[in-house]
Design an enzyme around this catalytic site. Sequence first.
Site, PDB file in Angstrom:
ATOM      1  N   GLU A 291      -0.562  -9.526  -0.347  1.00  0.00           N
ATOM      2  CA  GLU A 291      -1.824  -9.766   0.186  1.00  0.00           C
ATOM      3  C   GLU A 291      -2.702  -9.863  -1.175  1.00  0.00           C
ATOM      4  O   GLU A 291      -3.438 -10.552  -1.432  1.00  0.00           O
ATOM      5  CB  GLU A 291      -2.395  -8.775   1.010  1.00  0.00           C
ATOM      6  CG  GLU A 291      -1.989  -8.842   2.436  1.00  0.00           C
ATOM      7  CD  GLU A 291      -2.070  -7.659   3.384  1.00  0.00           C
ATOM      8  OE1 GLU A 291      -1.853  -6.613   3.036  1.00  0.00           O
ATOM      9  OE2 GLU A 291      -2.641  -7.986   4.249  1.00  0.00           O
TER      10      GLU A 291
ATOM     11  N   GLY B  29       0.699  -5.092   1.187  1.00  0.00           N
ATOM     12  CA  GLY B  29      -0.545  -5.226   0.290  1.00  0.00           C
ATOM     13  C   GLY B  29      -0.224  -5.727  -1.060  1.00  0.00           C
ATOM     14  O   GLY B  29      -1.216  -6.477  -1.734  1.00  0.00           O
TER      15      GLY B  29
ATOM     16  N   GLU C  35       4.964  -5.065   7.121  1.00  0.00           N
ATOM     17  CA  GLU C  35       4.292  -3.775   7.854  1.00  0.00           C
ATOM     18  C   GLU C  35       4.720  -3.479   9.006  1.00  0.00           C
ATOM     19  O   GLU C  35       4.624  -2.428   9.575  1.00  0.00           O
ATOM     20  CB  GLU C  35       2.706  -4.302   7.945  1.00  0.00           C
ATOM     21  CG  GLU C  35       2.134  -4.144   6.626  1.00  0.00           C
ATOM     22  CD  GLU C  35       2.168  -5.470   5.984  1.00  0.00           C
ATOM     23  OE1 GLU C  35       3.036  -6.399   6.094  1.00  0.00           O
ATOM     24  OE2 GLU C  35       1.083  -5.693   4.728  1.00  0.00           O
TER      25      GLU C  35
ATOM     26  N   ALA D  55       0.872  -1.192   0.038  1.00  0.00           N
ATOM     27  CA  ALA D  55       0.015  -0.009   0.006  1.00  0.00           C
ATOM     28  C   ALA D  55       0.727   1.090   0.134  1.00  0.00           C
ATOM     29  O   ALA D  55       2.059   1.410   0.380  1.00  0.00           O
ATOM     30  CB  ALA D  55      -0.820   0.017   1.208  1.00  0.00           C
TER      31      ALA D  55
HETATM   32  C1  HXC Z   1       5.147   4.307  -1.585  1.00  0.00           C
HETATM   33  C2  HXC Z   1       7.046   3.219  -2.412  1.00  0.00           C
HETATM   34  C3  HXC Z   1       6.386   1.884  -1.740  1.00  0.00           C
HETATM   35  C4  HXC Z   1       5.134   1.993  -1.106  1.00  0.00           C
HETATM   36  C5  HXC Z   1       8.643   1.735  -2.736  1.00  0.00           C
HETATM   37  N1  HXC Z   1       8.091   3.007  -2.933  1.00  0.00           N
HETATM   38  N2  HXC Z   1       7.598   1.140  -1.939  1.00  0.00           N
HETATM   39  N3  HXC Z   1       6.355   4.286  -2.179  1.00  0.00           N
HETATM   40  N4  HXC Z   1       4.651   3.120  -1.009  1.00  0.00           N
HETATM   41  N5  HXC Z   1       4.952   0.924  -0.471  1.00  0.00           N
HETATM   42  C6  HXC Z   1       8.763   3.965  -3.507  1.00  0.00           C
HETATM   43  C7  HXC Z   1      10.150   4.607  -3.070  1.00  0.00           C
HETATM   44  O1  HXC Z   1       9.664   5.618  -2.000  1.00  0.00           O
HETATM   45  C8  HXC Z   1      10.815   5.273  -4.013  1.00  0.00           C
HETATM   46  O2  HXC Z   1      10.325   6.591  -4.370  1.00  0.00           O
HETATM   47  C9  HXC Z   1      10.530   4.046  -5.229  1.00  0.00           C
HETATM   48  O3  HXC Z   1       9.226   3.618  -4.898  1.00  0.00           O
HETATM   49  C10 HXC Z   1      11.732   2.980  -5.238  1.00  0.00           C
HETATM   50  O4  HXC Z   1      11.950   2.622  -4.012  1.00  0.00           O
HETATM   51  P1  HXC Z   1      13.251   2.316  -3.357  1.00  0.00           P
HETATM   52  O5  HXC Z   1      13.214   2.123  -1.926  1.00  0.00           O
HETATM   53  O6  HXC Z   1      14.215   3.351  -3.743  1.00  0.00           O
HETATM   54  O7  HXC Z   1      13.738   0.921  -4.386  1.00  0.00           O
HETATM   55  P2  HXC Z   1      14.515  -0.326  -3.560  1.00  0.00           P
HETATM   56  O8  HXC Z   1      15.782   0.380  -2.887  1.00  0.00           O
HETATM   57  O9  HXC Z   1      14.838  -1.059  -4.914  1.00  0.00           O
HETATM   58  O10 HXC Z   1      13.868  -1.116  -2.491  1.00  0.00           O
HETATM   59  C11 HXC Z   1      12.634  -1.407  -2.831  1.00  0.00           C
HETATM   60  C12 HXC Z   1      11.607  -1.974  -1.638  1.00  0.00           C
HETATM   61  C13 HXC Z   1      11.635  -0.676  -0.711  1.00  0.00           C
HETATM   62  C14 HXC Z   1      12.371  -3.033  -0.769  1.00  0.00           C
HETATM   63  C15 HXC Z   1      10.443  -2.563  -2.044  1.00  0.00           C
HETATM   64  O11 HXC Z   1      11.126   0.221  -1.702  1.00  0.00           O
HETATM   65  C16 HXC Z   1      10.525  -1.011   0.328  1.00  0.00           C
HETATM   66  O12 HXC Z   1      10.926  -1.563   1.540  1.00  0.00           O
HETATM   67  N6  HXC Z   1       9.258  -0.607   0.124  1.00  0.00           N
HETATM   68  C17 HXC Z   1       8.134  -0.643   1.001  1.00  0.00           C
HETATM   69  C18 HXC Z   1       7.894  -1.984   1.439  1.00  0.00           C
HETATM   70  C19 HXC Z   1       6.550  -1.860   2.455  1.00  0.00           C
HETATM   71  O13 HXC Z   1       6.856  -1.881   3.460  1.00  0.00           O
HETATM   72  N7  HXC Z   1       5.498  -2.393   1.846  1.00  0.00           N
HETATM   73  C20 HXC Z   1       4.412  -2.416   3.044  1.00  0.00           C
HETATM   74  C21 HXC Z   1       3.734  -1.236   3.025  1.00  0.00           C
HETATM   75  S1  HXC Z   1       2.365  -1.125   4.156  1.00  0.00           S
HETATM   76  P3  HXC Z   1      11.456   7.615  -4.530  1.00  0.00           P
HETATM   77  O14 HXC Z   1      10.392   8.951  -4.979  1.00  0.00           O
HETATM   78  O15 HXC Z   1      12.296   7.855  -3.523  1.00  0.00           O
HETATM   79  O16 HXC Z   1      12.121   7.128  -5.749  1.00  0.00           O
HETATM   80  C22 HXC Z   1       1.066  -2.186   3.493  1.00  0.00           C
HETATM   81  C23 HXC Z   1      -0.312  -2.305   4.190  1.00  0.00           C
HETATM   82  C24 HXC Z   1      -1.080  -3.162   3.367  1.00  0.00           C
HETATM   83  O17 HXC Z   1       1.229  -2.751   2.320  1.00  0.00           O
HETATM   84  C25 HXC Z   1      -2.608  -2.883   3.874  1.00  0.00           C
HETATM   85  C26 HXC Z   1      -3.456  -3.328   2.895  1.00  0.00           C
HETATM   86  C27 HXC Z   1      -4.813  -2.555   2.811  1.00  0.00           C
END
Ligand code: HXC
Length: 259
Positions: free
Chosen positions: A113, A110, A133, A66
Amino acid sequence: MAYELIEVSTEAGKVGIVRLNRPKQLNALNEALMDELGAALKAFDADEAIGCMIVTGSEKAFAAGADIGAMAQYSFADAYGRDYITRNWETIRSIRKPVIAAVSGFALGGGCELAMMCDFIIAADNAKFGQPEIKLGIIPGAGGTQRLPRAVGKSKAMDMALTARMMDAQEAERAGLVSRVVAVDKLMEETLGAALTICEFSQIATMAAKESVNRAFESGLSDGVMFERRLFHALFATADQKEGMDAFVNKRKPSFKNR
Ligand code: HXC
């Protein structure tokens, strides 16, 4: 409907394909994207020509979760009171025709999921699954704590939800989260092959098979078996059952009419 955050196409007029398309954000899932995804899948579900759907992302990311930027400022009143974030996630569960997730790269939070809400997952060999998360001070919110243990068992699900570690494609296949692992450059070819195979069968039967397998997650064994038996018996009322069995007996290819 014009879509901005997904790309929608068809293959052979039979397979509906939705490609998540926010590449700069690694397909982070926001409300608008989930609305578009739901609308596209519903439109395919209503189209008689379509027998199967595929949800996929880019080579680097199926979806990285998400949209954290969008969620960061939400209060409890926004999340619970307005049902932000999760409002439109269950639409995919209402789709009656088979939906395959073709996962390459990250399927996190997400994203994992969403893949698990599809009927089965075909993974590229670079796929990485995770429920990270906990690192954000929250827990999975779209079925991660429920569908993941059903897929991989308690121990791995706890490990992933509590340590945020990612599972690679090989481990995901061993654990039963994904049905097959293929080379990344063969992901769409292999997934389309599976989808086209499904399209060859009676839509009535493929929908019934999907409904019955899903029932296994909602009921005890006796109730589930009874549910299956009722659907099994009901299919003898279809022209496609007559066609399928007649074709086998007469050593010819069946031609199903979805009737
Ligand atoms: C918003 C995101 C994002 C996310 C990545 N980006 N994941 N933006 N929401 N979930 C963006 C980064 O900010 C970045 O933007 C660009 O995408 C590239 O990501 P990087 O981090 O620079 O890439 P990398 O170093 O290759 O790392 C990839 C990654 C990392 C390991 C996937 O991005 C990461 O950990 N992302 C978050 C994963 C996460 O926590 N997901 C769970 C979210 S909570 P910029 O502008 O800086 O280039 C969730 C709740 C679900 O999902 C609820 C369901 C209803």
